[in-house]
Design a protein around this motif. Structure first.
Motif, PDB file in Angstrom:
ATOM      1  N   ASP A  44       0.848  -1.191   0.000  1.00  0.00           N
ATOM      2  CA  ASP A  44       0.000   0.000   0.000  1.00  0.00           C
ATOM      3  C   ASP A  44       0.878   1.234   0.000  1.00  0.00           C
ATOM      4  OD1 ASP A  44      -2.468  -1.016  -0.169  1.00  0.00           O
ATOM      5  OD2 ASP A  44      -3.023  -0.733   1.933  1.00  0.00           O
ATOM      6  N   SER A  45       0.519   2.207  -0.827  1.00  0.00           N
ATOM      7  CA  SER A  45       1.412   3.354  -0.919  1.00  0.00           C
ATOM      8  C   SER A  45       0.681   4.558  -1.492  1.00  0.00           C
ATOM      9  CB  SER A  45       2.604   2.973  -1.787  1.00  0.00           C
ATOM     10  OG  SER A  45       2.136   2.615  -3.072  1.00  0.00           O
ATOM     11  N   ALA A  46       1.451   5.562  -1.919  1.00  0.00           N
ATOM     12  CA  ALA A  46       0.865   6.853  -2.307  1.00  0.00           C
ATOM     13  C   ALA A  46       0.131   6.813  -3.644  1.00  0.00           C
ATOM     14  CB  ALA A  46       1.970   7.903  -2.341  1.00  0.00           C
ATOM     15  N   ILE A  47       0.346   5.770  -4.428  1.00  0.00           N
ATOM     16  CA  ILE A  47      -0.376   5.619  -5.704  1.00  0.00           C
ATOM     17  C   ILE A  47      -1.229   4.362  -5.573  1.00  0.00           C
ATOM     18  CG2 ILE A  47      -0.143   5.269  -8.189  1.00  0.00           C
ATOM     19  CD1 ILE A  47       2.481   6.764  -8.140  1.00  0.00           C
ATOM     20  N   ASP A  48      -2.490   4.452  -5.958  1.00  0.00           N
ATOM     21  CA  ASP A  48      -3.390   3.305  -5.768  1.00  0.00           C
ATOM     22  C   ASP A  48      -3.053   2.171  -6.753  1.00  0.00           C
ATOM     23  OD1 ASP A  48      -5.589   3.274  -8.142  1.00  0.00           O
ATOM     24  OD2 ASP A  48      -4.890   5.310  -7.711  1.00  0.00           O
TER      25      ASP A  48
END
Lengths: 135, 135, 135, 135, 135, 135
Positions: free
Chosen positions: C62-66
């Protein structure tokens, strides 16, 4: 195998925006054959219309570069980009516009030579001569 | 900045194999100007001769494709390959061979359109129509 | 046809370093299916582990870009690079993550447009506007 | 250094077809700044209009993919195509649309990873798994 | 499916300029097998001779880079250019020259890593360190 | 001009995760010089570590391909991908590992020849000979 569906004629009949473009492709090319590229693009009727209008404006209209030369330039770009479908379809188009075997052979040689010197220049990182600057 | 040295005229004078090719470039092009590409290649005299002989055979000799069209095909490949130096040198060559502003504008448009349809075809992975097969 | 062998499950069972990665791929993706890419890489167990660990760190976490956007970016790069296998596998992944037909149509259009303007800019060798400089 | 002239505002004023597009660019973007790409394309007013209309239809209109994602996809294609100008202009556009440093870092990592697996797949010539076929 | 005909041995027999090159290919390689590349090029006997002579001079002659390394470099370029045929033919050539499975695995990893860092550098538009300048 | 900031040594000192990688780069290479690529990647410490660990595993460790050959393969990929920075940095690395002028000249020739035959094969769409299939 495409990553999207290719619309058949029965389906095209049911989508007026697609039908209109297909009719124009057939009328412009004076042929009933509509190739797979347009059948893939037809999933997005607005995109289909945009790309076809553009292709007509650039490739079909009489202009400063003759139709056969346009196709050869198209083959050149498609080769460097490795687009197999595009190389096939535009080689067929160039032949339909009169490209001879000798011209095809030369076209292939020019593309190959450009491929070579592009790589040589890039490997050596040759700096631009001031003589080539546009005034 | 090159990744290899560019040989100046004084150095060229001392290497007969390089001097011979430079003399031929100047005689063939009826110009004293020898551009940096050849000065980089001159580090390897055999390569210099091979590439120059090939360029003469493909680009200089009269043949089935006219000289200006050859340069436009060269620009097309060089653009798709992203070779900045090659785009500049062959655009200069095309202009020297009579390319008009209108022709340049169209060339740019054809290259751009091919770039677009190449990407569209590849993104959709359009399969080849049997009609495009060479018999 | 690959240029290397693709390891089947029986073979994988016999190489603990490969088996461990395949087990993790299956656990991470909650699926028994391990696609050919990993079966080719499995010829070099250390490379298999390196690439898989990296893919997990970039694409799975999980991170800043979906996740769907990540797949669309992957398709964009793979298209410009002409990697047919990658376009297919990541289009399938994007669909599994919810990409709609409308989104796929737009993605294809953006890729096509970028392909066009990339070629136009390169053919004209447009110089950078100072406004685009990072401060 | 461009291979064509870049039209300044004084010149643009004298060509109504170019002036109309520049006015629309300024109105659409709510900014007086018109970047060099359009100034190069302005040499061919019909091409300028065609490309701008297309860019508006694909990038400006509200649609199924959000504006920032569109710019990140654009950067991805431009990177794989090596278009320096395009990378700069669309990175600036993405930042103007809110791209954070974390998102940029991830975008760069996804592009890098795709570049790697594209090369791995191509070097090994991995054949398509039937599971990836579109039904 | 080629965009040109591939000349079979019966046809080659009737064209002395092609026959001479095919004889030399067979003698040089000590094998009766002449692969499709040459059969396509044979449509243009002068091009066939030019390309073969060049390949002999670069790839066959003993020189500062050993034959196996040459093939690995060839595979690297062909992978980055996405030339499937070339990857297959030069991987076969490399194996014939003794490339081990371990070397092939490493070659694939280096190509993949270069693909990654090339994309990272380009996405970030990293400026050249003065330390890398050739004096 | 980069699209991201390049971290200077003072800034690196303040980010332990970055500092640790920079220390390892310096220790591994036995040099205080850390080139711009790592300073750009340092914006994303996790990415910096991932890429550096991978580069060490592929390029630094003793293995089946010698260090100079690895650099030449890297230059080949970087040239075909048009990554100017990468060509410069790996040419410098190859020279530091003993690449002679003769080897560089040959490397450039092989890259150029591969560029040519890649384009020839693609333009003609040469089908794979069954002899090249991996058993």
């Amino acid at each position: 195998m495409a990553t999207t569906r290719l619309l058949g004629d029965a389906e095209v009949e049911k989508i007026p925006a697609v039908k209109a473009v297909f009719d124009d492709i057939r009328a412009t090319r004076k042929s009933d054959f509509v190739n797979n590229f347009w059948r893939g693009l037809a999933n997005d009727p607005a995109a289909l219309k945009r790309v076809w209008e553009q292709l007509k404006a650039v490739m079909v209209v009489d202009s400063a570069i003759d139709p056969l030369t346009k196709e050869m330039i198209y083959i050149a770009v498609s080769t460097a980009n490795g687009c197999s479908y595009c190389i096939h379809s535009h080689t067929a188009a160039a032949r339909a516009k009169g490209m001879t075997d000798a011209q095809h052979g030369e076209l292939v040689s020019i593309i190959g030579l450009a491929g070579q010197t592009n790589h040589l220049v890039t490997a050596m990182q040759i700096p631009l001569d001031p003589q080539f600057e546009v005034k």
